[in-house]
Design an enzyme around this catalytic site. Structure first.
Site, PDB file in Angstrom:
ATOM      1  N   GLU A  44      24.842  39.047  24.935  1.00  0.00           N
ATOM      2  CA  GLU A  44      23.682  38.446  24.142  1.00  0.00           C
ATOM      3  C   GLU A  44      23.544  37.068  23.861  1.00  0.00           C
ATOM      4  O   GLU A  44      24.491  36.323  23.732  1.00  0.00           O
ATOM      5  CB  GLU A  44      23.766  38.863  22.548  1.00  0.00           C
ATOM      6  N   HIS A  97      19.347  50.790  22.394  1.00  0.00           N
ATOM      7  CA  HIS A  97      18.730  49.672  21.317  1.00  0.00           C
ATOM      8  C   HIS A  97      17.613  48.866  22.382  1.00  0.00           C
ATOM      9  O   HIS A  97      17.677  49.084  23.547  1.00  0.00           O
ATOM     10  CB  HIS A  97      19.736  48.994  20.973  1.00  0.00           C
ATOM     11  N   ASP A  99      23.722  34.222  17.178  1.00  0.00           N
ATOM     12  CA  ASP A  99      23.963  35.794  17.301  1.00  0.00           C
ATOM     13  C   ASP A  99      24.447  35.921  18.849  1.00  0.00           C
ATOM     14  O   ASP A  99      23.263  35.907  19.587  1.00  0.00           O
ATOM     15  CB  ASP A  99      22.717  36.567  16.861  1.00  0.00           C
ATOM     16  N   ASP A 134      30.789  40.612  19.104  1.00  0.00           N
ATOM     17  CA  ASP A 134      29.312  40.373  18.740  1.00  0.00           C
ATOM     18  C   ASP A 134      29.531  39.497  17.528  1.00  0.00           C
ATOM     19  O   ASP A 134      29.857  40.097  16.393  1.00  0.00           O
ATOM     20  CB  ASP A 134      28.518  41.539  18.571  1.00  0.00           C
ATOM     21  N   TYR A 169      26.460  51.496  27.597  1.00  0.00           N
ATOM     22  CA  TYR A 169      27.492  52.077  26.654  1.00  0.00           C
ATOM     23  C   TYR A 169      27.726  53.534  27.366  1.00  0.00           C
ATOM     24  O   TYR A 169      26.835  54.299  27.183  1.00  0.00           O
ATOM     25  CB  TYR A 169      27.084  52.050  25.265  1.00  0.00           C
ATOM     26  N   HIS A 212      15.430  40.676  18.990  1.00  0.00           N
ATOM     27  CA  HIS A 212      14.623  40.683  17.741  1.00  0.00           C
ATOM     28  C   HIS A 212      14.771  39.378  17.518  1.00  0.00           C
ATOM     29  O   HIS A 212      15.181  38.313  18.103  1.00  0.00           O
ATOM     30  CB  HIS A 212      15.841  41.145  16.831  1.00  0.00           C
ATOM     31  N   ARG A 260      27.897  44.520  26.453  1.00  0.00           N
ATOM     32  CA  ARG A 260      26.743  44.060  26.009  1.00  0.00           C
ATOM     33  C   ARG A 260      26.829  42.493  26.075  1.00  0.00           C
ATOM     34  O   ARG A 260      27.856  41.785  25.981  1.00  0.00           O
ATOM     35  CB  ARG A 260      26.386  44.333  24.355  1.00  0.00           C
ATOM     36  N   GLU A 270      19.448  40.647  24.519  1.00  0.00           N
ATOM     37  CA  GLU A 270      20.847  41.339  24.393  1.00  0.00           C
ATOM     38  C   GLU A 270      20.961  42.952  25.127  1.00  0.00           C
ATOM     39  O   GLU A 270      21.062  43.726  24.320  1.00  0.00           O
ATOM     40  CB  GLU A 270      21.173  41.576  22.981  1.00  0.00           C
ATOM     41  N   HIS A 321      27.595  49.712  15.763  1.00  0.00           N
ATOM     42  CA  HIS A 321      27.569  49.032  14.608  1.00  0.00           C
ATOM     43  C   HIS A 321      29.052  48.981  14.105  1.00  0.00           C
ATOM     44  O   HIS A 321      29.365  48.866  13.189  1.00  0.00           O
ATOM     45  CB  HIS A 321      26.823  49.650  13.588  1.00  0.00           C
ATOM     46  N   HIS A 345      18.260  39.386  11.781  1.00  0.00           N
ATOM     47  CA  HIS A 345      17.120  40.084  12.467  1.00  0.00           C
ATOM     48  C   HIS A 345      15.895  39.389  11.286  1.00  0.00           C
ATOM     49  O   HIS A 345      15.727  39.801  10.432  1.00  0.00           O
ATOM     50  CB  HIS A 345      17.567  41.466  12.125  1.00  0.00           C
ATOM     51  N   ASP A 356      34.859  41.175 -11.940  1.00  0.00           N
ATOM     52  CA  ASP A 356      35.046  39.879 -12.092  1.00  0.00           C
ATOM     53  C   ASP A 356      35.423  38.968 -10.803  1.00  0.00           C
ATOM     54  O   ASP A 356      35.355  37.912 -10.613  1.00  0.00           O
ATOM     55  CB  ASP A 356      36.587  39.374 -12.697  1.00  0.00           C
TER      56      ASP A 356
END
Ligand code: GLY
Ligand code: MN
Ligand code: MN
Length: 457
Positions: free
Chosen positions: A426, A362, A279, A268, A407, A366, A424, A403, A251, A373, A47
């Site tokens: 970005e 990475h 972003d 991020d 790491y 993008h 990072r 970005e 992620h 993305h 629901d």
């Protein structure tokens, strides 16, 4: 959406896009018919549904935000006629779920030529598909769409002996729409500018309120507060708030880890405003002061971003900013002895062998737009052989992120001083006639400036 609210952009803009799409369809197949359905509502659990988000392609061509809608665009040599199927008015349901536009009001409100209740789809579609050669749909997108399409086409085929022809060419609608979406219109850029400004303000708020001893979710709450308080409808993607070692998980989500003095915090996060994403990533010291090793890697990452920004200009390819960032990052990794010059011989070899990927795994960019993305081919359109296609040449009004990051996971051959540092940076860049404009710099990026903001609180 209800008639008391307004479309994000004037109806003329969506009509103009449909007309441009029709032009491209004529160029490709002389004419044809488009069927494009918006996103379905998704249940979260019993629901309770996820907040509804329209399909970006459908929204791009209609400006219509309600679920349950389908656009059919009939393109012939001289005209493009938009038929919209939408939820019928239903006073009982509207008490529970809110106003529906309804097919009676849709033509005037949305600027479509015809509108019908969506309950008429199975009745009207076979008629609209009759004697059309090229059918533009999302190819192989969902079993349900394919099933309905087959049903409509079967109905047309059933009239063969009455001299009615069914479509014989199935074409991909996404490629055409996505190519259009890759180049942002002035009103889209303006919206993205506002989205980026809200997100930058949210990052500033997070930096200012961050204190050792808080948890990641406290920072996530500050971000959400800032997004919604400024009128953004949603996050553009799930926020990452990563304390210490968590920043090395690409992620990661905002969870419950403690923000510890001496560690970095990587955020991020970006809002979605009026259907457009922002972003932004910033990394800052939880206690307000970078340590020596943190500062060294931070400055390398920032220099890499600056090199990538300088390479983001018309005429360069999509990969040139990435290559520029990799060059600076790899040199920095050699300088800091995270990579061994003795073993690798040169920065060029460290790049060619991919040795740097251990710390930077990475891509640098993008596309950014309605989707975080965003759509649009990263290769030049043209050649049919995907391997032959060069990387996309950047042109004015494309929007992309820049970005770079580093790491550093614990390892025997890595100085302990660098363990668990994840950084990072970005920003969102609009390609201009001569270079690019960063629209997300409402939050500082320079280490000294970040420290000053945190000191001022
Ligand atoms: N926030 C998703 C990304 O940076 O690509
Ligand atoms: Mn990004
Ligand atoms: Mn991001």
């Amino acid at each position: 959406m209800s008639p008391s609210e307004s479309l994000i952009f004037p109806a003329a803009i969506y009509r103009e896009r449909r007309s441009e799409l029709a032009k491209r369809i004529r160029a490709q197949s002389g004419g044809g018919i488009v069927i494009l359905t918006t996103a379905q509502e998704q249940f979260r659990n019993r629901d309770s549904d996820f907040p509804y988000r329209h399909d970006s392609d459908f929204f791009y061509l209609t400006g219509f935000e309600e679920p349950g809608a389908t656009l059919v665009l009939q393109v012939d040599r001289h005209s493009a006629i938009a038929h919209l199927f939408c939820r019928p008015k239903d006073p009982e349901r509207e008490i529970w779920d809110g106003m529906r536009l309804g097919p009676e009001a849709a033509p005037e409100y949305l600027g479509v030529e015809h509108a019908y209740p969506n309950t008429e789809l199975d009745h009207e579609l076979p008629k609209l598909l009759s004697d059309q050669t090229a059918l533009y749909v999302r190819l192989a997108s969902s079993a349900e769409t394919d099933r309905r399409l087959r049903h409509w086409i079967d109905r047309v085929r059933g009239q063969a002996r009455a001299g009615v022809n069914a479509p014989t060419e199935f074409r991909d609608i996404e490629a055409l729409v996505h190519e259009m979406r890759l180049f942002k219109e002035p009103s889209e850029i303006e919206t993205m500018r506002r989205a980026a400004a809200i997100s930058a303000k949210a990052h500033l708020r997070a930096m200012r309120t961050c204190r050792p001893g808080q948890r990641e979710y406290h920072i996530e709450a500050e971000l959400l507060h800032a997004f919604r308080h400024s009128g953004a409808q949603s996050v553009a993607y799930n926020s990452i708030v990563a304390a210490g070692a968590n920043a090395c998980i690409l992620h990661y989500r905002a969870s419950a880890a403690e923000l510890k003095s001496g560690d970095l915090c990587l955020i991020d996060a970006g809002c979605e405003l009026d259907g457009y994403a922002s972003d932004i990533t910033r990394t800052f010291p939880i206690n307000g002061k970078f340590s020596g090793p943190q500062r060294a890697l931070y400055d390398i990452t920032l220099a890499a971003q600056e090199a990538a920004v300088a390479a983001t200009k018309p005429g360069n390819t999509f990969m040139q900013p990435h290559d520029a960032a990799v060059q600076v990052l790899t040199q920095g990794l050699l300088d800091e002895k995270l990579l061994s010059l003795h073993q690798l011989g040169s920065v060029d070899n460290a790049i060619e062998t991919g040795a740097y990927r251990r710390f930077y795994m990475h891509r640098t960019s993008h596309w950014l737009g309605m989707d975080v993305h965003d759509v649009g081919s990263y290769r030049e359109p043209g050649s049919s052989d995907a391997n032959e296609k060069p990387w996309r040449t950047l042109q004015a009004n494309m929007v992309l992120t820049i970005e770079p990051g580093l790491y550093i996971r614990p390892a025997d051959d890595v100085s302990e001083a660098f363990w668990n540092i994840g950084i990072r940076i970005e920003d969102d860049a609009v390609v201009t006639d001569s270079g690019c404009e960063l629209i997300s710099r409402g939050v500082p990026v320079n280490a000294d400036e970040i420290e000053a903001v945190m000191r001022a609180g």
